[in-house]
Design an enzyme around this catalytic site. Structure first.
Site: not given
Ligand code: C5P
Length: 402
Positions: A209, A305, A339, A343
């Site tokens: 990305n 993960p 989110k 999370k």
């Molecule tokens: O779900 P999303 O990718 O939008 O979430 C963003 C947040 O989750 C960020 O803090 C990113 O560093 C963390 N993240 C993570 N592991 C993943 C996906 C996202 O730590 N596999």
């Protein structure tokens, strides 16, 4: 209060130089000591007499001033200071510091120092936005220089945008944070994830990305500057290791998770990495080949993960403060708030990464800080300043918890 702390104030040549007189006055009012170097261009805007009147000291102007060199060489000038402050930091001064040039008293003192340096940039908006200045800014941040401002607003040249010198009160606050604040995170352990991850499809192809890692690196730097023992787990980036930070470089999400868990226990974890949500289900060791029939190989994905969610539910190992990022393109605050719940982290730093914003890979950021107590909308500012402010908030929050 600055309580006898010694500031070496370097005044560059810009229309905003006059504000540094007020800054010198504020430093002294806070019981700090201030000694000034006025560049040649700076003397076009303010006089040594007016600066000296406020610093109550000799003003240093010329590297080859033999009297000055005899009783106070440029090395001694920077050695005697607790902090070097460049205000206004013109585009030219920033370029000189970034390149390590030493052709006058100001640049020589800046090169001869091992003390922290804070710059307050001020210049025309197009000079600020020029790729050369932004390159120099990125280099300075990577070298451990702190930045305050510039602010957005109308400028003496009649234009509008970022480039105005931060107000003297804001520069003073940054000085106090840098000096009084240094060490507020001493004894604390911090983990920061940054950059993208690369998920292999075959030995030559990968899913990636556009994350540059700049925001995460700046946060690691800012936490380390406040004294935290900081461990940065970085995906592939082109950035130099931030000063005073332990860096582990990884490629994939699974490697990033393992490296992050190896850093526990920690007081704070900041997950700024743009971790790939999915990886190829069947990564192969042989390069996928076209077979000439036009057939396209299937690319099945499986979920990676979630490092942020894993740290947030790490039981007794959970850092006391877990901070995630949310890069969104619409309904930024609503999505980021959801989110945070999903999370299980404490704070979310949300930003709008729609293509027009220039945030992804750029040097500025406009963020919202979302916590249990609501949403704060921060003004647009350089990523380095987002990092400094966030680190200060981390220090406050951990201080309040103990
Ligand atoms: O779900 P999303 O990718 O939008 O979430 C963003 C947040 O989750 C960020 O803090 C990113 O560093 C963390 N993240 C993570 N592991 C993943 C996906 C996202 O730590 N596999």
């Amino acid at each position: 209060m600055l309580d006898g702390k010694r500031i070496l104030l370097i005044i560059g040549g810009g229309i905003a130089a006059y504000k540094s007189l007020e800054l010198a006055r504020l430093i002294r009012r806070r019981n700090g000591e201030v000694r000034a170097i006025l560049t040649k261009a700076g003397q076009e805007f303010v006089t040594p007499l007016s600066v000296g009147g406020l610093t109550h000291d000799k003003v240093y102007t010329d590297l080859f001033d033999l009297t000055a060199e005899a009783d106070m060489g440029h090395i001694q000038l920077s050695r005697d200071a607790d902090l070097l402050v460049v205000s206004p930091a013109t585009a030219d001064l920033m370029a000189k510091i970034a390149q390590g040039r030493a052709d006058d008293m100001a640049s020589t003192a800046l090169l001869a120092t091992d003390k922290p340096v804070l710059i307050a940039p001020a210049m025309n908006v197009r000079m600020w936005e020029h790729p050369a200045t932004q390159r120099n800014l990125a280099q300075l941040i990577a070298d451990g220089v702190s930045v305050v401002g510039p602010r957005e607003g109308s400028m003496a040249c009649g234009e509008f945008g970022p480039g105005r010198l931060a107000e003297p009160e804001d520069i003073l606050a940054a000085i106090e944070q840098q000096l009084g604040g240094s060490g507020v995170l001493a004894g604390r352990r911090a983990i920061v994830t940054a950059g993208p991850t690369h998920e292999p499809i075959d030995p030559v192809r990968y899913i990636a990305n556009r994350s540059s890692g700049k925001q995460g690196y700046a946060i690691a730097q800012a936490l380390a500057q406040l004294g935290a023992e900081t461990h940065l787990v970085s995906g592939p980036t082109s950035l130099a290791d931030p000063r005073g930070v332990r860096v582990t470089r990884v490629e994939t999400a699974r490697e990033m998770l393992a490296a992050t868990q190896a850093c526990l226990p920690a007081d704070v974890a900041v997950c700024a990495a743009a971790v790939a949500d999915w990886r190829a289900d069947t990564s192969t060791n042989s390069k996928l080949k076209k077979d000439g029939t036009g057939a396209v190989p299937p690319l099945a994905l499986i979920e990676n993960p979630d490092i942020l969610a894993t740290l947030s539910s790490a039981g007794p190992d959970r850092p006391r403060l877990v901070i995630g990022f949310a890069a969104e393109t619409d309904d930024v605050v609503a999505h980021a708030t959801a989110k945070r719940q999903r999370k299980g982290c404490d704070w979310i730093v949300a930003n709008d990464v729609s293509p027009g914003t220039g945030i992804m890979g750029g040097d500025s950021n406009t963020v919202h800080l979302i916590s249990a107590s609501g949403t704060e909308n921060w003004a647009p500012m350089p990523k380095a300043q987002v990092a400094t402010q966030l680190a200060a908030r981390v220090a406050d929050a951990l201080g309040a918890m103990s």
